[in-house]
Design a protein around this motif. Structure first.
Motif, PDB file in Angstrom:
ATOM      1  N   LEU A  15     105.359 -72.265  25.701  1.00 55.73           N
ATOM      2  CA  LEU A  15     105.227 -73.698  25.944  1.00 55.73           C
ATOM      3  C   LEU A  15     104.723 -73.966  27.359  1.00 55.73           C
ATOM      4  N   ALA A  16     105.272 -73.260  28.338  1.00 56.92           N
ATOM      5  CA  ALA A  16     104.824 -73.431  29.725  1.00 56.92           C
ATOM      6  C   ALA A  16     103.368 -73.005  29.876  1.00 56.92           C
ATOM      7  N   ALA A  17     102.992 -71.888  29.251  1.00 60.58           N
ATOM      8  CA  ALA A  17     101.603 -71.431  29.327  1.00 60.58           C
ATOM      9  C   ALA A  17     100.675 -72.439  28.646  1.00 60.58           C
ATOM     10  N   GLY A  18     101.084 -72.961  27.507  1.00 58.43           N
ATOM     11  CA  GLY A  18     100.274 -73.960  26.811  1.00 58.43           C
ATOM     12  C   GLY A  18     100.134 -75.231  27.623  1.00 58.43           C
ATOM     13  N   LEU A  19     101.201 -75.683  28.240  1.00 55.68           N
ATOM     14  CA  LEU A  19     101.157 -76.877  29.071  1.00 55.68           C
ATOM     15  C   LEU A  19     100.258 -76.648  30.286  1.00 55.68           C
ATOM     16  N   PHE A  20     100.369 -75.482  30.892  1.00 56.13           N
ATOM     17  CA  PHE A  20      99.524 -75.145  32.031  1.00 56.13           C
ATOM     18  C   PHE A  20      98.055 -75.143  31.623  1.00 56.13           C
TER      19      PHE A  20
ATOM     20  N   CYS B  91      96.870 -78.685  31.059  1.00 57.55           N
ATOM     21  CA  CYS B  91      96.621 -79.370  32.326  1.00 57.55           C
ATOM     22  C   CYS B  91      95.318 -78.900  32.958  1.00 57.55           C
ATOM     23  N   LEU B  92      95.031 -77.614  32.884  1.00 58.13           N
ATOM     24  CA  LEU B  92      93.772 -77.097  33.418  1.00 58.13           C
ATOM     25  C   LEU B  92      92.583 -77.694  32.689  1.00 58.13           C
ATOM     26  N   VAL B  93      92.672 -77.798  31.372  1.00 62.78           N
ATOM     27  CA  VAL B  93      91.580 -78.381  30.589  1.00 62.78           C
ATOM     28  C   VAL B  93      91.393 -79.849  30.955  1.00 62.78           C
ATOM     29  N   VAL B  94      92.497 -80.594  31.069  1.00 64.95           N
ATOM     30  CA  VAL B  94      92.398 -82.010  31.433  1.00 64.95           C
ATOM     31  C   VAL B  94      91.775 -82.156  32.822  1.00 64.95           C
ATOM     32  N   LEU B  95      92.204 -81.364  33.766  1.00 62.13           N
ATOM     33  CA  LEU B  95      91.636 -81.433  35.114  1.00 62.13           C
ATOM     34  C   LEU B  95      90.163 -81.053  35.116  1.00 62.13           C
ATOM     35  N   TYR B  96      89.802 -80.061  34.324  1.00 61.18           N
ATOM     36  CA  TYR B  96      88.395 -79.681  34.222  1.00 61.18           C
ATOM     37  C   TYR B  96      87.563 -80.831  33.662  1.00 61.18           C
ATOM     38  N   ILE B  97      88.070 -81.481  32.626  1.00 61.91           N
ATOM     39  CA  ILE B  97      87.349 -82.606  32.027  1.00 61.91           C
ATOM     40  C   ILE B  97      87.230 -83.750  33.032  1.00 61.91           C
ATOM     41  N   VAL B  98      88.311 -84.047  33.747  1.00 61.86           N
ATOM     42  CA  VAL B  98      88.274 -85.103  34.761  1.00 61.86           C
ATOM     43  C   VAL B  98      87.257 -84.755  35.834  1.00 61.86           C
ATOM     44  N   LYS B  99      87.239 -83.509  36.257  1.00 65.16           N
ATOM     45  CA  LYS B  99      86.295 -83.062  37.280  1.00 65.16           C
ATOM     46  C   LYS B  99      84.860 -83.230  36.799  1.00 65.16           C
ATOM     47  N   ARG B 100      84.605 -82.832  35.556  1.00 67.14           N
ATOM     48  CA  ARG B 100      83.241 -82.915  35.024  1.00 67.14           C
ATOM     49  C   ARG B 100      82.811 -84.362  34.786  1.00 67.14           C
ATOM     50  N   ARG B 101      83.722 -85.186  34.354  1.00 73.03           N
ATOM     51  CA  ARG B 101      83.386 -86.583  34.051  1.00 73.03           C
ATOM     52  C   ARG B 101      83.226 -87.418  35.317  1.00 73.03           C
ATOM     53  N   LEU B 102      84.160 -87.253  36.237  1.00 67.68           N
ATOM     54  CA  LEU B 102      84.161 -88.101  37.422  1.00 67.68           C
ATOM     55  C   LEU B 102      83.396 -87.486  38.591  1.00 67.68           C
ATOM     56  N   GLY B 103      83.208 -86.191  38.549  1.00 70.47           N
ATOM     57  CA  GLY B 103      82.409 -85.517  39.567  1.00 70.47           C
ATOM     58  C   GLY B 103      83.002 -85.592  40.959  1.00 70.47           C
ATOM     59  N   PHE B 104      84.252 -85.290  41.114  1.00 65.37           N
ATOM     60  CA  PHE B 104      84.867 -85.285  42.437  1.00 65.37           C
ATOM     61  C   PHE B 104      84.372 -84.065  43.200  1.00 65.37           C
ATOM     62  N   ALA B 105      83.476 -84.284  44.141  1.00 62.66           N
ATOM     63  CA  ALA B 105      82.860 -83.184  44.872  1.00 62.66           C
ATOM     64  C   ALA B 105      83.829 -82.563  45.877  1.00 62.66           C
ATOM     65  N   GLY B 106      84.797 -83.298  46.328  1.00 62.09           N
ATOM     66  CA  GLY B 106      85.682 -82.809  47.373  1.00 62.09           C
ATOM     67  C   GLY B 106      86.804 -81.926  46.870  1.00 62.09           C
ATOM     68  N   TRP B 107      86.948 -81.784  45.584  1.00 65.27           N
ATOM     69  CA  TRP B 107      88.068 -81.016  45.044  1.00 65.27           C
ATOM     70  C   TRP B 107      87.706 -79.546  44.990  1.00 65.27           C
ATOM     71  N   ARG B 108      88.168 -78.769  45.918  1.00 68.29           N
ATOM     72  CA  ARG B 108      87.900 -77.326  45.923  1.00 68.29           C
ATOM     73  C   ARG B 108      88.741 -76.595  44.877  1.00 68.29           C
ATOM     74  N   LEU B 109      89.783 -77.251  44.428  1.00 66.89           N
ATOM     75  CA  LEU B 109      90.656 -76.647  43.425  1.00 66.89           C
ATOM     76  C   LEU B 109      89.888 -76.331  42.148  1.00 66.89           C
ATOM     77  N   PHE B 110      88.913 -77.148  41.845  1.00 72.07           N
ATOM     78  CA  PHE B 110      88.196 -76.988  40.584  1.00 72.07           C
ATOM     79  C   PHE B 110      87.018 -76.041  40.684  1.00 72.07           C
ATOM     80  N   SER B 111      86.747 -75.475  41.833  1.00 71.49           N
ATOM     81  CA  SER B 111      85.653 -74.525  41.948  1.00 71.49           C
ATOM     82  C   SER B 111      85.943 -73.287  41.101  1.00 71.49           C
TER      83      SER B 111
END
Length: 151
Positions: free
Chosen positions: A86-91, A94-114
């Motif tokens: 469950l923890a691995a699935g939730l993690f 969350c990674l997929v959601v953050l990736y989608i947010v990064k791709r959609r909104l294009g936050f250039a300053g977020w080094r976390l998503f590199s």
């Protein structure tokens, strides 16, 4: 010395009577003791059967407890693995959601998503594609893709 015969007979009869009474009491005491022993034996047999039944119940309960203990240990292991999954699935979610947010909104300053690919910004491959397009001169009316592939 002469004893009267009647006195000797009386003493013998009295002695015989005392002996008979003593033997009668002894027989009565022995019969009572035999009855007590018989009652004690019956009680011991009953208690022995009761103990055997209790022992069988105890063994059955111990078997049930051991089976329950094994089942509980198995359930604890499954609970642990379920929590990990469950923890691995939730993690991952969350990674997929953050990736989608990064791709959609294009936050250039977020080094976390590199971690998910090249950071948003100028496309390095776009320059080489335009350079290839510039190198391929196609007269008007012809298909650019077909003309440049043949070269």
């Amino acid at each position: 010395t002469g004893r009267p015969e009647g006195l000797g007979d009386r003493v013998a009869v009295a002695s015989a009577r005392d002996t008979t009474e003593t033997l009668s009491r002894t027989q009565k005491l022995m019969a009572e003791e035999l009855q007590r022993s018989d009652a004690t034996l019956r009680s011991l047999n009953t208690q022995s059967r009761s103990m055997q039944d209790t022992l069988q119940e105890h063994r059955a309960i111990v078997g049930s407890l051991n089976a329950s203990r094994r089942a509980l240990a198995r359930l604890k292991r499954r609970d642990f693995t379920d929590r990990i999954l469950l923890a691995a699935g939730l993690f991952f979610y969350c990674l997929v959601v953050l990736y989608i947010v990064k791709r959609r909104l294009g936050f250039a300053g977020w080094r976390l998503f590199s971690l998910f690919g090249a950071p948003p910004g100028p496309d390095l491959h776009a320059d080489t594609a335009h350079a290839a397009d510039d190198a391929c001169q196609v007269p008007e009316g012809l298909d650019r893709v077909g003309a440049c592939i043949s070269e």
